[in-house]
Design a protein around this motif. Structure first.
Motif, PDB file in Angstrom:
ATOM      1  N   THR A   1      37.926  74.485  65.837  1.00 25.76           N
ATOM      2  CA  THR A   1      38.580  75.661  65.269  1.00 25.76           C
ATOM      3  C   THR A   1      39.632  75.207  64.257  1.00 25.76           C
ATOM      4  O   THR A   1      39.866  74.015  64.092  1.00 25.76           O
ATOM      5  N   GLY A   2      40.256  76.182  63.624  1.00 25.04           N
ATOM      6  CA  GLY A   2      41.323  75.872  62.692  1.00 25.04           C
ATOM      7  C   GLY A   2      40.828  75.389  61.340  1.00 25.04           C
ATOM      8  O   GLY A   2      41.577  74.758  60.601  1.00 25.04           O
ATOM      9  N   LEU A   3      39.572  75.692  61.010  1.00 22.45           N
ATOM     10  CA  LEU A   3      39.024  75.299  59.711  1.00 22.45           C
ATOM     11  C   LEU A   3      39.003  76.499  58.776  1.00 22.45           C
ATOM     12  O   LEU A   3      38.562  77.582  59.158  1.00 22.45           O
ATOM     13  N   LYS A   4      39.444  76.289  57.551  1.00 17.04           N
ATOM     14  CA  LYS A   4      39.273  77.304  56.516  1.00 17.04           C
ATOM     15  C   LYS A   4      37.784  77.377  56.179  1.00 17.04           C
ATOM     16  O   LYS A   4      37.019  76.460  56.484  1.00 17.04           O
ATOM     17  N   HIS A   5      37.387  78.447  55.489  1.00 17.81           N
ATOM     18  CA  HIS A   5      35.971  78.636  55.179  1.00 17.81           C
ATOM     19  C   HIS A   5      35.395  77.453  54.404  1.00 17.81           C
ATOM     20  O   HIS A   5      34.318  76.953  54.739  1.00 17.81           O
ATOM     21  N   ASP A   6      36.097  76.967  53.381  1.00 15.57           N
ATOM     22  CA  ASP A   6      35.545  75.842  52.607  1.00 15.57           C
ATOM     23  C   ASP A   6      35.423  74.573  53.444  1.00 15.57           C
ATOM     24  O   ASP A   6      34.510  73.773  53.250  1.00 15.57           O
TER      25      ASP A   6
ATOM     26  N   TRP B   1      34.857  83.315  66.834  1.00 16.87           N
ATOM     27  CA  TRP B   1      34.144  83.910  65.707  1.00 16.87           C
ATOM     28  C   TRP B   1      33.456  82.788  64.950  1.00 16.87           C
ATOM     29  O   TRP B   1      33.938  81.649  64.963  1.00 16.87           O
ATOM     30  N   GLU B   2      32.375  83.086  64.269  1.00 15.91           N
ATOM     31  CA  GLU B   2      31.668  82.067  63.495  1.00 15.91           C
ATOM     32  C   GLU B   2      31.671  82.449  62.013  1.00 15.91           C
ATOM     33  O   GLU B   2      31.276  83.561  61.654  1.00 15.91           O
ATOM     34  N   TRP B   3      32.137  81.510  61.172  1.00 18.30           N
ATOM     35  CA  TRP B   3      32.069  81.715  59.730  1.00 18.30           C
ATOM     36  C   TRP B   3      30.615  81.873  59.308  1.00 18.30           C
ATOM     37  O   TRP B   3      29.735  81.192  59.846  1.00 18.30           O
ATOM     38  N   THR B   4      30.357  82.747  58.342  1.00 13.40           N
ATOM     39  CA  THR B   4      29.039  82.829  57.714  1.00 13.40           C
ATOM     40  C   THR B   4      29.183  82.513  56.231  1.00 13.40           C
ATOM     41  O   THR B   4      30.301  82.394  55.710  1.00 13.40           O
ATOM     42  N   ALA B   5      28.048  82.410  55.553  1.00 13.92           N
ATOM     43  CA  ALA B   5      28.046  82.114  54.121  1.00 13.92           C
ATOM     44  C   ALA B   5      28.295  83.353  53.276  1.00 13.92           C
ATOM     45  O   ALA B   5      28.452  83.249  52.062  1.00 13.92           O
ATOM     46  N   ARG B   6      28.313  84.516  53.898  1.00 14.14           N
ATOM     47  CA  ARG B   6      28.469  85.758  53.134  1.00 14.14           C
ATOM     48  C   ARG B   6      29.931  85.969  52.769  1.00 14.14           C
ATOM     49  O   ARG B   6      30.798  86.027  53.643  1.00 14.14           O
TER      50      ARG B   6
ATOM     51  N   MET C   1      34.684  90.922  49.181  1.00 14.74           N
ATOM     52  CA  MET C   1      35.619  91.131  48.077  1.00 14.74           C
ATOM     53  C   MET C   1      36.978  90.589  48.499  1.00 14.74           C
ATOM     54  O   MET C   1      37.322  90.583  49.676  1.00 14.74           O
ATOM     55  N   GLY C   2      37.733  90.096  47.547  1.00 14.42           N
ATOM     56  CA  GLY C   2      39.076  89.611  47.847  1.00 14.42           C
ATOM     57  C   GLY C   2      39.099  88.224  48.456  1.00 14.42           C
ATOM     58  O   GLY C   2      40.005  87.889  49.209  1.00 14.42           O
ATOM     59  N   ASN C   3      38.087  87.387  48.168  1.00 15.10           N
ATOM     60  CA  ASN C   3      38.026  86.000  48.646  1.00 15.10           C
ATOM     61  C   ASN C   3      38.019  85.902  50.171  1.00 15.10           C
ATOM     62  O   ASN C   3      38.729  85.107  50.768  1.00 15.10           O
ATOM     63  N   GLY C   4      37.201  86.723  50.779  1.00 14.24           N
ATOM     64  CA  GLY C   4      37.038  86.639  52.220  1.00 14.24           C
ATOM     65  C   GLY C   4      35.632  86.207  52.574  1.00 14.24           C
ATOM     66  O   GLY C   4      34.794  85.958  51.702  1.00 14.24           O
TER      67      GLY C   4
ATOM     68  N   LEU D   1      30.092  93.069  62.627  1.00 16.13           N
ATOM     69  CA  LEU D   1      30.605  92.029  61.733  1.00 16.13           C
ATOM     70  C   LEU D   1      32.058  92.284  61.419  1.00 16.13           C
ATOM     71  O   LEU D   1      32.541  93.399  61.474  1.00 16.13           O
ATOM     72  N   ASN D   2      32.730  91.194  61.113  1.00 16.01           N
ATOM     73  CA  ASN D   2      34.145  91.202  60.810  1.00 16.01           C
ATOM     74  C   ASN D   2      34.330  90.368  59.545  1.00 16.01           C
ATOM     75  O   ASN D   2      33.381  89.750  59.067  1.00 16.01           O
ATOM     76  N   ALA D   3      35.506  90.320  59.021  1.00 16.82           N
ATOM     77  CA  ALA D   3      35.774  89.489  57.856  1.00 16.82           C
ATOM     78  C   ALA D   3      37.178  88.925  57.967  1.00 16.82           C
ATOM     79  O   ALA D   3      38.039  89.476  58.659  1.00 16.82           O
ATOM     80  N   ALA D   4      37.383  87.805  57.295  1.00 17.97           N
ATOM     81  CA  ALA D   4      38.702  87.172  57.268  1.00 17.97           C
ATOM     82  C   ALA D   4      38.896  86.543  55.901  1.00 17.97           C
ATOM     83  O   ALA D   4      37.925  86.177  55.229  1.00 17.97           O
ATOM     84  N   PRO D   5      40.153  86.370  55.491  1.00 20.30           N
ATOM     85  CA  PRO D   5      40.402  85.645  54.247  1.00 20.30           C
ATOM     86  C   PRO D   5      39.851  84.222  54.365  1.00 20.30           C
ATOM     87  O   PRO D   5      40.003  83.578  55.407  1.00 20.30           O
ATOM     88  N   ALA D   6      39.215  83.726  53.305  1.00 19.40           N
ATOM     89  CA  ALA D   6      38.590  82.403  53.341  1.00 19.40           C
ATOM     90  C   ALA D   6      39.599  81.291  53.604  1.00 19.40           C
ATOM     91  O   ALA D   6      39.245  80.241  54.131  1.00 19.40           O
TER      92      ALA D   6
END
Length: 185
Positions: A53-58, A134-139, A142-145, A165-170
């Motif tokens: 955990t604790g990883l940003k999207h990139d 939660w698991e990051w997806t490739a999708r 808007m707003g860099n999430g 589905l949910n979203a978070a800032p990247a």
């Protein structure tokens, strides 16, 4: 790295609230969210089998590439979780109980080892699809999430349903977000 891959056959996913058909190819999925042991090459601490955990999207994208794959799209994730029958939960249509997944109300209040809830596996044997992190997806959004799927240990059971589905800032690095990796067979 000791990563177990499980093949999930492709098909037509009735994706999202409007059940829009999306063709999904056959993919290999990591059996669990990526763990600290998988990144370090072995068990080195009591947290070795907990999800990373604790990883940003990139950073999650980079880890997926290092493991020879990529993050799943949101539709691919939903297909894996719901299957061709449109299961409400990764394990089927039975409502959540604490034996099935690490969600809010399970009494854990933190991540757990990824092999803690075998009763909540998908028919193919994927673990922790619902809950734990939660698991990051490739999708992207808007707003860099980026879209998140699966719910976490702090989520209400509703958030871990196969279609939620949910979203978070990247740039968010959270203890409640991890990743799962896919690749072509």
């Amino acid at each position: 790295m000791n990563v177990e891959w499980i093949e999930v056959p492709g098909g037509t996913c009735a994706f999202g609230d409007d059940a829009r058909p999306a063709e999904i190819g056959t993919l290999l999925w990591t059996r669990t969210p990526i763990t600290y042991a998988q990144l370090s090459g072995g068990r080195t601490s009591t947290r070795s089998l907990h999800p990373v955990t604790g990883l940003k999207h990139d950073q999650a994208v980079q880890v997926a590439h290092a493991l020879g794959g990529r993050l799943p799209t949101s539709a691919e994730w939903e297909w894996m979780a719901a299957g061709p029958t449109g299961r409400h939960w990764p394990w089927g249509d039975q409502e959540w109980t604490p034996e099935l997944a690490n969600l809010n109300g399970s009494g854990l209040d933190a991540t757990s080892p990824v092999d803690t809830h075998p009763a909540g596996a998908t028919p193919e044997g994927l673990l922790d699809v619902a809950g734990n992190v939660w698991e990051w997806t490739a999708r992207s959004t808007m707003g860099n999430g980026a879209v998140l799927r699966g719910g976490s240990y702090a989520s209400l059971p509703l958030y871990a349903r196969s279609t939620f589905l949910n979203a978070a800032p990247a740039e968010l690095a959270s203890e409640g977000i991890g990743l799962r990796v896919v690749r072509r067979p």
